[in-house]
Design a protein around this motif. Structure first.
Motif, PDB file in Angstrom:
ATOM      1  N   HIS A 287      -4.809   4.309  -1.674  1.00  0.00           N
ATOM      2  CA  HIS A 287      -4.171   3.348  -2.583  1.00  0.00           C
ATOM      3  C   HIS A 287      -5.203   2.729  -3.521  1.00  0.00           C
ATOM      4  O   HIS A 287      -4.970   2.613  -4.728  1.00  0.00           O
ATOM      5  CB  HIS A 287      -3.482   2.277  -1.745  1.00  0.00           C
ATOM      6  N   TYR A 288      -6.364   2.340  -2.990  1.00  0.00           N
ATOM      7  CA  TYR A 288      -7.412   1.736  -3.812  1.00  0.00           C
ATOM      8  C   TYR A 288      -7.885   2.699  -4.894  1.00  0.00           C
ATOM      9  O   TYR A 288      -8.028   2.329  -6.063  1.00  0.00           O
ATOM     10  CB  TYR A 288      -8.622   1.345  -2.953  1.00  0.00           C
TER      11      TYR A 288
ATOM     12  N   VAL B  83     -14.799  -2.339  -1.937  1.00  0.00           N
ATOM     13  CA  VAL B  83     -13.852  -1.458  -2.624  1.00  0.00           C
ATOM     14  C   VAL B  83     -12.515  -2.173  -2.792  1.00  0.00           C
ATOM     15  O   VAL B  83     -11.882  -2.091  -3.860  1.00  0.00           O
ATOM     16  CB  VAL B  83     -13.676  -0.137  -1.847  1.00  0.00           C
ATOM     17  N   ALA B  84     -12.082  -2.878  -1.744  1.00  0.00           N
ATOM     18  CA  ALA B  84     -10.818  -3.619  -1.815  1.00  0.00           C
ATOM     19  C   ALA B  84     -10.886  -4.714  -2.872  1.00  0.00           C
ATOM     20  O   ALA B  84      -9.952  -4.892  -3.665  1.00  0.00           O
ATOM     21  CB  ALA B  84     -10.496  -4.228  -0.448  1.00  0.00           C
ATOM     22  N   ALA B  85     -11.989  -5.461  -2.892  1.00  0.00           N
ATOM     23  CA  ALA B  85     -12.147  -6.530  -3.880  1.00  0.00           C
ATOM     24  C   ALA B  85     -12.114  -5.952  -5.299  1.00  0.00           C
ATOM     25  O   ALA B  85     -11.475  -6.517  -6.202  1.00  0.00           O
ATOM     26  CB  ALA B  85     -13.455  -7.272  -3.641  1.00  0.00           C
ATOM     27  N   PHE B  86     -12.785  -4.828  -5.496  1.00  0.00           N
ATOM     28  CA  PHE B  86     -12.777  -4.171  -6.809  1.00  0.00           C
ATOM     29  C   PHE B  86     -11.357  -3.771  -7.197  1.00  0.00           C
ATOM     30  O   PHE B  86     -10.950  -3.925  -8.353  1.00  0.00           O
ATOM     31  CB  PHE B  86     -13.691  -2.937  -6.771  1.00  0.00           C
ATOM     32  N   HIS B  87     -10.605  -3.265  -6.228  1.00  0.00           N
ATOM     33  CA  HIS B  87      -9.213  -2.881  -6.461  1.00  0.00           C
ATOM     34  C   HIS B  87      -8.386  -4.080  -6.902  1.00  0.00           C
ATOM     35  O   HIS B  87      -7.597  -3.996  -7.843  1.00  0.00           O
ATOM     36  CB  HIS B  87      -8.656  -2.276  -5.166  1.00  0.00           C
ATOM     37  N   PHE B  88      -8.556  -5.223  -6.235  1.00  0.00           N
ATOM     38  CA  PHE B  88      -7.814  -6.436  -6.597  1.00  0.00           C
ATOM     39  C   PHE B  88      -8.209  -6.902  -7.995  1.00  0.00           C
ATOM     40  O   PHE B  88      -7.359  -7.338  -8.782  1.00  0.00           O
ATOM     41  CB  PHE B  88      -8.094  -7.545  -5.578  1.00  0.00           C
ATOM     42  N   VAL B  89      -9.492  -6.837  -8.305  1.00  0.00           N
ATOM     43  CA  VAL B  89      -9.981  -7.243  -9.629  1.00  0.00           C
ATOM     44  C   VAL B  89      -9.401  -6.334 -10.713  1.00  0.00           C
ATOM     45  O   VAL B  89      -8.902  -6.808 -11.742  1.00  0.00           O
ATOM     46  CB  VAL B  89     -11.525  -7.199  -9.661  1.00  0.00           C
ATOM     47  N   ARG B  90      -9.446  -5.052 -10.492  1.00  0.00           N
ATOM     48  CA  ARG B  90      -8.987  -4.095 -11.494  1.00  0.00           C
ATOM     49  C   ARG B  90      -7.493  -4.192 -11.762  1.00  0.00           C
ATOM     50  O   ARG B  90      -7.044  -3.924 -12.882  1.00  0.00           O
ATOM     51  CB  ARG B  90      -9.333  -2.670 -11.040  1.00  0.00           C
TER      52      ARG B  90
ATOM     53  N   VAL C 249       0.831  -1.198   0.000  1.00  0.00           N
ATOM     54  CA  VAL C 249       0.000   0.000   0.000  1.00  0.00           C
ATOM     55  C   VAL C 249       0.872   1.256   0.000  1.00  0.00           C
ATOM     56  O   VAL C 249       0.603   2.220  -0.723  1.00  0.00           O
ATOM     57  CB  VAL C 249      -0.937   0.002   1.230  1.00  0.00           C
ATOM     58  N   TYR C 250       1.943   1.217   0.775  1.00  0.00           N
ATOM     59  CA  TYR C 250       2.802   2.400   0.900  1.00  0.00           C
ATOM     60  C   TYR C 250       3.713   2.606  -0.311  1.00  0.00           C
ATOM     61  O   TYR C 250       4.314   3.677  -0.448  1.00  0.00           O
ATOM     62  CB  TYR C 250       3.610   2.319   2.192  1.00  0.00           C
ATOM     63  N   SER C 251       3.809   1.613  -1.178  1.00  0.00           N
ATOM     64  CA  SER C 251       4.587   1.825  -2.403  1.00  0.00           C
ATOM     65  C   SER C 251       3.937   2.875  -3.293  1.00  0.00           C
ATOM     66  O   SER C 251       4.575   3.451  -4.176  1.00  0.00           O
ATOM     67  CB  SER C 251       4.763   0.506  -3.167  1.00  0.00           C
TER      68      SER C 251
END
Length: 345
Positions: free
Chosen positions: A327-328, A108-115, A58-60
């Motif tokens: 990050h997301y 939102v996190a799941a969408f981020h992983f999918v995208r 996340v911090y990257s």
């Protein structure tokens, strides 16, 4: 006609940092499945997977957007508005209903992983002279790889899996719907394989990185959610396949922009020390103020009770998740930003 593989920079780095993380853990799961089935996320695994990879990656984002002066200057308003807005919405939502806060954050996190997987497919097919139909098949196929396991999760909701907190995903139990989406899942795979076989025959070349991303996504998501439903297996496959490639992409971007940003031991040590330091600091605050579940890792103020005042928690929790939310949201822009004059990926 494509004449060479569409690597972003260095094939060896990309294989190790972007392609392998979704494939090698799956192999490890099957080789040592007795161990992974019978074990939970111990302190060792939590430090390795959650602290060192999930929170650190996340911090990257700081390297990509906030510490890259030309990018920050160009998108300054957006980069400031996003965290401020996210905090205000998060605080209000958590105060209204903390479970609703975690549920929305999980989606939102799941969408981020999918995208992210879609983004990698787009990067590795950027040199293909494909028709609109073939590009659509690629898009449908990569979303199929992630959305079908997520739909399965909703349709077969189990107490063995949660994204952030127990019950954060909504139950949608339906045997008929499960059979239908499984059939669609298989049909899409067949269409994609036939399309890739035809394109490879026509071009006399198989797009290796794109298809490794596709294969790794299907395997890691299917095995982690459907084949096995243990928390350790899901966390291992989910976190490694997502976090390491993201940090790898940030590194490759940094090498292209900064001449002194090299893949040597010194550079790696500085990069990871900063990320791990920030991750440990954040998780220390989580453990002291909210969770109190890792006293062996965060031996600070262990005699004090966690916060229980709803108003204070509605400030602290959204503040602590702010790096994640930022990050997301920024992940939705990273692929567009990669086309600007300062980012030569």
């Amino acid at each position: 006609m494509t004449t060479k593989q569409p690597w972003l920079s260095d094939p060896q780095k990309e294989i190790g940092l972007i392609l392998a993380p979704s494939l090698l853990p799956v192999v490890a799961i099957f080789i040592f499945q007795d161990y992974f089935i019978s074990h939970e996320v111990s302190s060792f695994w939590w430090v390795l997977l959650v602290l060192c990879i999930d929170v650190s990656h996340v911090y990257s984002t700081l390297f990509r957007f906030y510490w890259d002066k030309p990018t920050f200057v160009k998108y300054k308003s957006l980069l400031i508005t996003i965290p401020v807005t996210a905090f205000l919405i998060g605080a209000g939502l958590h105060f209204y209903d903390s479970m609703l806060f975690w549920r929305i954050l999980a989606y939102v996190a799941a969408f981020h992983f999918v995208r992210q997987q879609y983004g990698f497919i787009r990067l590795y097919s950027r040199k293909e002279a494909a028709s609109k139909l073939f590009r659509t098949i690629d898009t449908v196929a990569i979303y199929n790889a992630t959305l079908y396991p997520l739909l399965y999760w909703h349709l077969h909701l189990t107490s063995k899996l949660s994204w952030f907190v127990q019950g954060d995903f909504v139950a949608l139990k339906s045997i008929i719907a499960s059979d239908i989406v499984q059939g669609i899942f298989i049909v899409i795979i067949v269409f994609y394989m036939l399309k890739e076989a035809w394109v490879s025959y026509q071009n006399k070349l198989l797009n290796i990185p794109k298809n490794m991303i596709m294969l790794g996504t299907y395997l890691s998501w299917y095995v982690g959610i459907i084949t096995f439903q243990g928390d350790l297996i899901f966390t291992l496959l989910n976190v490694v396949a997502h976090g390491i490639p993201y940090m790898g992409l940030i590194w490759i971007h940094g090498e292209k922009k900064a001449p002194g940003f090299s893949f040597g031991w010194k550079g790696i040590a500085i990069f990871m020390t900063i990320l791990l330091g920030l991750a440990y600091f954040e998780e220390t605050l989580w453990d002291i103020l909210v969770w109190k579940d890792h006293p062996d890792i965060f031996p600070f103020f262990t005699a004090h009770d966690p916060l229980d005042n709803p108003f204070i928690l509605s400030v602290i929790v959204p503040l602590l998740v702010l790096p994640q939310i930022t990050h997301y949201v920024l992940d939705g822009f990273i692929w567009r930003f990669s086309k600007d004059s300062q980012a030569r990926i």
